[in-house]
Design a protein around this motif. Structure first.
Motif, PDB file in Angstrom:
ATOM      1  N   ALA A 250       2.322   1.730  -3.622  1.00 22.46           N
ATOM      2  CA  ALA A 250       1.346   2.094  -4.657  1.00 22.46           C
ATOM      3  C   ALA A 250       0.598   3.362  -4.302  1.00 22.46           C
ATOM      4  CB  ALA A 250       0.353   0.952  -4.847  1.00 22.46           C
ATOM      5  N   TYR A 251       0.209   3.470  -3.045  1.00 24.34           N
ATOM      6  CA  TYR A 251      -0.685   4.559  -2.667  1.00 24.34           C
ATOM      7  C   TYR A 251       0.074   5.822  -2.293  1.00 24.34           C
ATOM      8  CZ  TYR A 251      -4.821   6.702  -0.539  1.00 24.34           C
ATOM      9  OH  TYR A 251      -5.868   7.528  -0.243  1.00 24.34           O
ATOM     10  N   TYR A 252       1.139   5.659  -1.536  1.00 24.62           N
ATOM     11  CA  TYR A 252       1.830   6.850  -1.038  1.00 24.62           C
ATOM     12  C   TYR A 252       3.085   7.204  -1.835  1.00 24.62           C
ATOM     13  CZ  TYR A 252      -1.255   6.468   2.943  1.00 24.62           C
ATOM     14  OH  TYR A 252      -2.363   6.404   3.732  1.00 24.62           O
TER      15      TYR A 252
ATOM     16  N   ILE B 163       0.845  -1.190   0.000  1.00 24.13           N
ATOM     17  CA  ILE B 163       0.000   0.000   0.000  1.00 24.13           C
ATOM     18  C   ILE B 163       0.885   1.246   0.000  1.00 24.13           C
ATOM     19  CG2 ILE B 163      -1.633   1.351   1.387  1.00 24.13           C
ATOM     20  CD1 ILE B 163      -2.999  -1.216   2.111  1.00 24.13           C
TER      21      ILE B 163
ATOM     22  N   LEU C 115      -3.682   3.254 -11.668  1.00 17.84           N
ATOM     23  CA  LEU C 115      -2.595   2.443 -12.214  1.00 17.84           C
ATOM     24  C   LEU C 115      -3.026   1.553 -13.370  1.00 17.84           C
ATOM     25  CD1 LEU C 115      -0.921   1.346  -8.848  1.00 17.84           C
ATOM     26  CD2 LEU C 115      -0.207   3.157 -10.370  1.00 17.84           C
TER      27      LEU C 115
ATOM     28  N   LEU D 212     -10.597   3.206   0.688  1.00 18.31           N
ATOM     29  CA  LEU D 212      -9.518   4.198   0.631  1.00 18.31           C
ATOM     30  C   LEU D 212      -9.977   5.549   1.189  1.00 18.31           C
ATOM     31  CD1 LEU D 212      -7.839   3.153  -2.699  1.00 18.31           C
ATOM     32  CD2 LEU D 212      -6.907   2.982  -0.405  1.00 18.31           C
TER      33      LEU D 212
ATOM     34  N   LEU E 198      -6.461   3.434  -7.969  1.00 16.15           N
ATOM     35  CA  LEU E 198      -5.155   4.019  -7.677  1.00 16.15           C
ATOM     36  C   LEU E 198      -4.564   4.721  -8.897  1.00 16.15           C
ATOM     37  CD1 LEU E 198      -3.664   1.124  -5.533  1.00 16.15           C
ATOM     38  CD2 LEU E 198      -4.268   3.395  -4.728  1.00 16.15           C
TER      39      LEU E 198
END
Lengths: 158, 275
Positions: free
Chosen positions: A118-120, A115, B19, B49, B17
């Protein structure tokens, strides 16, 4: 709108750039962007809150990847920022993070890392696949599992 | 790939995301429109999220809000004022004008200008804000309306399917496959003949649409003689009996004038099938 979402978006950006000073600058850009792009928001492509979070994430990640910021990082004593930032964002001792909620800590380490990347940190899936040496398809399914687990954690949290 | 596999492939998370590749995104957007399960998984993943962001919220500095407003205002004054914004809200505008004119008279020149600029900036902001929320709302409404029509269409299709399924599984129903004749080899239709009630149902959705003023007529051929077995309309398809036919060795469909004919126009025969 600001009062409702600013805290959450501020949290997202702070977690990405890891500095209150930069966060304040970026969050201003984020809200100006949201303001200017509001008419482009397409509800068929996702919820409004998610849309705003993604603007915040992208702005912060772009900032992180921008040249000036990278140069600045080179002058810092930590040579491998990317690696260490994983540590930072999960164990952060910096004074910027006092009182910072950390739900992600409840996840297994590999899920946290996924996470985080990918997220941060805005890693693409193939970059994650290279870094963690797992196949691309596995990255996707693992990501899903991580989010499912996160969902359970957040349930307890609320 | 079935729905479950598709969802668990992680494509939804990639999309949220940012992606997913454009192809993947295109496919998902399309699938979501037609598949409630995928749509629900999409909503759920977004919610996760969002909850993450909410749970990790950090209070921003108190002065940040005013800094942002200043920034937005600066941008708006430097950019050309958009006349469209004002035109879209007609009943607000006259008031604004009157107010400005009233302000002009008693004030000195330099100060009314400042007020006017300040007022129009504020007005623009509120107008833009209103517009944004209005469009956001109407979008949501459109979306709901769209989903409702889609749902209705799906329900209807489902109902039809169920009826067909019932006919397939009813042991009293005899199915007669009608195959396209020379000129119409691609056409086909299916007669469902209830041997108990002698009712005849027709599924002819794969026939070309009947031209204006024309209608498909079903014929039962009993002992070599064609007997009209009723007129076909799309509404009756597979669900309303066209007629009672006590005896037949074959069925056929011809295209006839609206209301039907007493004898079949043989050159307009589309399909035929023996029992």
């Amino acid at each position: 709108m600001y009062d409702h979402y600013a805290g959450a978006l501020y949290g997202v950006v702070l977690r990405i750039v890891q500095s209150k000073e930069y966060t304040e600058e970026i969050i201003q850009d984020v809200f100006v962007k949201i303001w200017n792009a509001a008419h482009q928001y397409d509800s068929s492509k996702g919820r409004f809150y998610t849309w705003m979070i993604n603007i915040a994430r992208n702005t912060a990640i772009d900032y992180l990847k921008s040249k000036g910021f990278q140069n600045e990082l080179k002058n810092q004593p930590l040579p491998d920022f990317v690696y260490n930032s994983t540590e930072l964002s999960t164990t952060n001792n910096s004074s910027d993070f006092i009182g910072f909620n950390n739900v992600l800590k409840g996840l297994e380490v590999d899920k946290q890392e996924l996470i985080d990347l990918a997220y941060y940190q805005g890693y693409t899936q193939s970059e994650i696949s290279d870094k963690l040496k797992i196949p691309l398809g596995t990255v996707k399914t693992k990501m899903r599992n991580a989010l499912m687990k996160l969902k359970d954690l957040l349930k307890d949290y609320q | 790939m079935n729905t479950k596999e598709y969802i668990s492939s992680g494509i939804i998370e990639s999309y949220i995301l940012g992606l997913a590749s454009p192809e993947e995104a295109g496919i998902l957007e399309c699938v979501m429109k037609n598949n409630a399960e995928v749509k629900a998984a999409f909503e759920e993943a977004q919610k996760t999220l969002e909850d993450l962001a909410t749970s990790q919220a950090v209070a921003p500095p108190a002065d940040l809000k005013s800094k942002i407003w200043n920034k937005i205002q600066q941008e708006q004054t430097t950019e050309e004022v958009q006349p469209a914004v004002i035109r879209d809200i007609p009943h607000v505008k006259p008031q604004q004008d009157i107010k400005l004119q009233q302000d002009i008279k008693p004030q000195s020149k330099s100060s009314w200008k400042t007020y006017a600029v300040a007022a129009s900036v504020l007005f623009l902001i509120s107008a833009a804000g209103n517009l944004f929320w209005m469009s956001d709302q109407s979008k949501t409404k459109d979306e709901i309306a769209k989903m409702q029509t889609e749902k209705k269409a799906q329900d209807l299709a489902m109902q039809k399917m169920n009826q067909k399924m019932e006919m397939f599984s009813n042991p009293d129903i005899q199915m007669v496959m009608l195959k396209g004749v020379e000129k119409h080899t691609d056409s086909k239709a299916m007669v469902f003949w209830d041997k108990k009630t002698k009712e005849v149902y027709l599924n002819a959705e794969s026939l070309p649409k009947a031209p204006e003023g024309m209608q498909y007529q079903l014929w039962a051929i009993a002992d070599g003689k064609p007997v009209s077995a009723g007129m076909y309309t799309e509404e009756k398809d597979s669900k309303t009996a066209l007629s009672h036919i006590p005896k037949a060795q074959a069925f056929a469909i011809t295209l006839e004038k609206q209301g039907g004919s007493t004898v079949p126009t043989m050159e307009n025969m589309y399909v035929m099938g023996e029992i």
